[in-house]
Design a protein around this motif. Structure first.
Motif, mmCIF file in Angstrom:
data_model
loop_
_atom_site.group_PDB
_atom_site.id
_atom_site.type_symbol
_atom_site.label_atom_id
_atom_site.label_comp_id
_atom_site.label_asym_id
_atom_site.label_seq_id
_atom_site.Cartn_x
_atom_site.Cartn_y
_atom_site.Cartn_z
ATOM 1 N N MET A 145 0.841 -1.173 0.000
ATOM 2 C CA MET A 145 0.000 0.000 0.000
ATOM 3 C C MET A 145 0.893 1.246 0.000
ATOM 4 S SD MET A 145 -2.785 1.114 2.854
ATOM 5 C CE MET A 145 -4.277 1.653 2.126
ATOM 6 N N ASN A 146 0.489 2.247 -0.746
ATOM 7 C CA ASN A 146 1.233 3.500 -0.813
ATOM 8 C C ASN A 146 0.543 4.576 0.005
ATOM 9 O OD1 ASN A 146 3.133 2.404 -2.539
ATOM 10 N ND2 ASN A 146 2.004 2.990 -4.354
ATOM 11 N N CYS A 147 1.325 5.508 0.520
ATOM 12 C CA CYS A 147 0.797 6.637 1.280
ATOM 13 C C CYS A 147 -0.034 7.515 0.347
ATOM 14 C CB CYS A 147 1.946 7.442 1.876
ATOM 15 S SG CYS A 147 1.443 8.979 2.674
ATOM 16 N N PRO A 148 -1.272 7.858 0.732
ATOM 17 C CA PRO A 148 -2.093 8.701 -0.134
ATOM 18 C C PRO A 148 -1.573 10.137 -0.223
ATOM 19 C CG PRO A 148 -3.260 8.211 1.894
ATOM 20 C CD PRO A 148 -2.002 7.417 1.905
ATOM 21 N N GLU A 149 -0.739 10.560 0.720
ATOM 22 C CA GLU A 149 -0.209 11.928 0.736
ATOM 23 C C GLU A 149 0.990 12.081 -0.204
ATOM 24 O OE1 GLU A 149 -0.021 15.889 1.963
ATOM 25 O OE2 GLU A 149 -1.523 14.432 2.564
ATOM 26 N N CYS A 150 1.969 11.156 -0.079
ATOM 27 C CA CYS A 150 3.206 11.323 -0.844
ATOM 28 C C CYS A 150 3.480 10.213 -1.856
ATOM 29 C CB CYS A 150 4.390 11.461 0.106
ATOM 30 S SG CYS A 150 4.739 9.979 1.079
ATOM 31 N N GLY A 151 2.719 9.116 -1.789
ATOM 32 C CA GLY A 151 2.909 8.025 -2.729
ATOM 33 C C GLY A 151 4.004 7.051 -2.367
ATOM 34 N N THR A 152 4.708 7.257 -1.260
ATOM 35 C CA THR A 152 5.767 6.358 -0.813
ATOM 36 C C THR A 152 5.154 5.074 -0.273
ATOM 37 O OG1 THR A 152 7.086 8.275 -0.172
ATOM 38 C CG2 THR A 152 7.767 6.172 0.733
ATOM 39 N N GLY A 153 5.831 3.955 -0.479
ATOM 40 C CA GLY A 153 5.342 2.690 0.064
ATOM 41 C C GLY A 153 5.326 2.714 1.575
ATOM 42 N N MET A 154 4.219 2.268 2.162
ATOM 43 C CA MET A 154 4.093 2.259 3.616
ATOM 44 C C MET A 154 4.807 1.045 4.182
ATOM 45 S SD MET A 154 0.261 3.772 4.023
ATOM 46 C CE MET A 154 0.448 4.513 5.615
ATOM 47 N N VAL A 155 5.333 1.180 5.403
ATOM 48 C CA VAL A 155 6.113 0.146 6.066
ATOM 49 C C VAL A 155 5.261 -0.494 7.148
ATOM 50 C CG1 VAL A 155 8.200 -0.286 7.405
ATOM 51 C CG2 VAL A 155 8.210 1.454 5.620
ATOM 52 N N GLU A 156 5.214 -1.830 7.175
ATOM 53 C CA GLU A 156 4.421 -2.536 8.180
ATOM 54 C C GLU A 156 5.211 -2.654 9.469
ATOM 55 O OE1 GLU A 156 1.863 -6.648 8.705
ATOM 56 O OE2 GLU A 156 2.844 -6.201 6.815
ATOM 57 N N SER A 157 4.563 -2.323 10.594
ATOM 58 C CA SER A 157 5.183 -2.406 11.911
ATOM 59 C C SER A 157 4.242 -3.112 12.869
ATOM 60 C CB SER A 157 5.465 -1.007 12.473
ATOM 61 O OG SER A 157 6.252 -0.256 11.605
ATOM 62 N N PRO A 158 4.746 -4.059 13.659
ATOM 63 C CA PRO A 158 3.893 -4.643 14.689
ATOM 64 C C PRO A 158 3.795 -3.676 15.865
ATOM 65 C CG PRO A 158 6.045 -5.678 14.720
ATOM 66 C CD PRO A 158 6.043 -4.708 13.568
ATOM 67 N N VAL A 159 2.582 -3.425 16.316
ATOM 68 C CA VAL A 159 2.337 -2.573 17.482
ATOM 69 C C VAL A 159 1.392 -3.334 18.386
ATOM 70 C CG1 VAL A 159 1.394 -0.396 18.305
ATOM 71 C CG2 VAL A 159 2.653 -0.458 16.160
ATOM 72 N N ALA A 160 1.910 -3.779 19.534
ATOM 73 C CA ALA A 160 1.132 -4.596 20.464
ATOM 74 C C ALA A 160 0.575 -5.800 19.705
ATOM 75 C CB ALA A 160 0.049 -3.758 21.118
ATOM 76 N N ALA A 161 -0.741 -5.995 19.716
ATOM 77 C CA ALA A 161 -1.357 -7.138 19.038
ATOM 78 C C ALA A 161 -1.856 -6.768 17.654
ATOM 79 C CB ALA A 161 -2.516 -7.650 19.881
ATOM 80 N N ALA A 162 -1.401 -5.641 17.131
ATOM 81 C CA ALA A 162 -1.901 -5.140 15.853
ATOM 82 C C ALA A 162 -0.760 -5.003 14.851
ATOM 83 C CB ALA A 162 -2.577 -3.794 16.052
ATOM 84 N N SER A 163 -1.141 -4.872 13.599
ATOM 85 C CA SER A 163 -0.190 -4.602 12.533
ATOM 86 C C SER A 163 -0.548 -3.238 11.943
ATOM 87 C CB SER A 163 -0.297 -5.686 11.468
ATOM 88 O OG SER A 163 0.588 -5.421 10.419
ATOM 89 N N VAL A 164 0.422 -2.340 11.937
ATOM 90 C CA VAL A 164 0.189 -0.962 11.506
ATOM 91 C C VAL A 164 1.052 -0.658 10.292
ATOM 92 C CG1 VAL A 164 0.374 1.454 12.212
ATOM 93 C CG2 VAL A 164 -0.308 -0.259 13.875
ATOM 94 N N LEU A 165 0.463 -0.048 9.266
ATOM 95 C CA LEU A 165 1.223 0.433 8.124
ATOM 96 C C LEU A 165 1.520 1.909 8.361
ATOM 97 C CD1 LEU A 165 -0.786 -1.209 5.222
ATOM 98 C CD2 LEU A 165 1.473 -1.846 6.028
ATOM 99 N N ARG A 166 2.799 2.300 8.304
ATOM 100 C CA ARG A 166 3.209 3.677 8.564
ATOM 101 C C ARG A 166 3.888 4.266 7.334
ATOM 102 N NH1 ARG A 166 5.550 4.192 14.561
ATOM 103 N NH2 ARG A 166 4.465 2.464 15.516
ATOM 104 N N CYS A 167 3.633 5.546 7.106
ATOM 105 C CA CYS A 167 4.350 6.259 6.061
ATOM 106 C C CYS A 167 5.745 6.570 6.591
ATOM 107 C CB CYS A 167 3.619 7.561 5.708
ATOM 108 S SG CYS A 167 4.552 8.600 4.555
ATOM 109 N N PRO A 168 6.813 6.209 5.863
ATOM 110 C CA PRO A 168 8.163 6.492 6.356
ATOM 111 C C PRO A 168 8.470 7.992 6.448
ATOM 112 C CG PRO A 168 8.250 5.536 4.150
ATOM 113 C CD PRO A 168 6.824 5.497 4.596
ATOM 114 N N ASP A 169 7.693 8.819 5.742
ATOM 115 C CA ASP A 169 7.897 10.263 5.807
ATOM 116 C C ASP A 169 7.046 10.916 6.886
ATOM 117 O OD1 ASP A 169 9.731 10.137 3.742
ATOM 118 O OD2 ASP A 169 8.189 10.425 2.202
ATOM 119 N N GLY A 170 6.319 10.122 7.686
ATOM 120 C CA GLY A 170 5.557 10.642 8.811
ATOM 121 C C GLY A 170 4.199 11.227 8.480
#
Length: 83
Positions: free
Chosen positions: A1-26
């Motif tokens: 999945m790409n960030c809708p703001e900048c188009g950069t590929g989002m990075v998957e991170s485990p957070v507690a019991a969840a999986s979160v996709l984060r934009c590397p540019d914040g």
């Protein structure tokens, strides 16, 4: 999945019991429904066992004004400790 703001590929991170996709540019995070539900449950548990110094987040209404930022206060919510 790409960030809708900048188009950069989002990075998957485990957070507690969840999986979160984060934009590397914040630009933000993306949660699927199951991950959001897991974080909401963890937040509720945190408030249930944290004692009287915490309270669940208030409901946001159209007339709600943002609170001023606290001066190095303890975490108000469990989710706040993750990001």
């Amino acid at each position: 999945m790409n960030c809708p703001e900048c188009g950069t590929g989002m990075v998957e991170s485990p957070v507690a019991a969840a999986s979160v996709l984060r934009c590397p540019d914040g630009h933000g995070v993306y949660l699927d429904r199951a991950s959001l539900g897991a974080l909401v449950e963890a937040e509720s548990d945190w408030h249930r066992f944290a004692g009287q110094h915490t309270a669940p987040m208030p409901r946001i209404t159209p007339d709600t004004a943002p609170a001023p930022p606290p001066a190095k206060a303890p975490a108000r919510a469990w989710v706040e400790t993750l990001f």
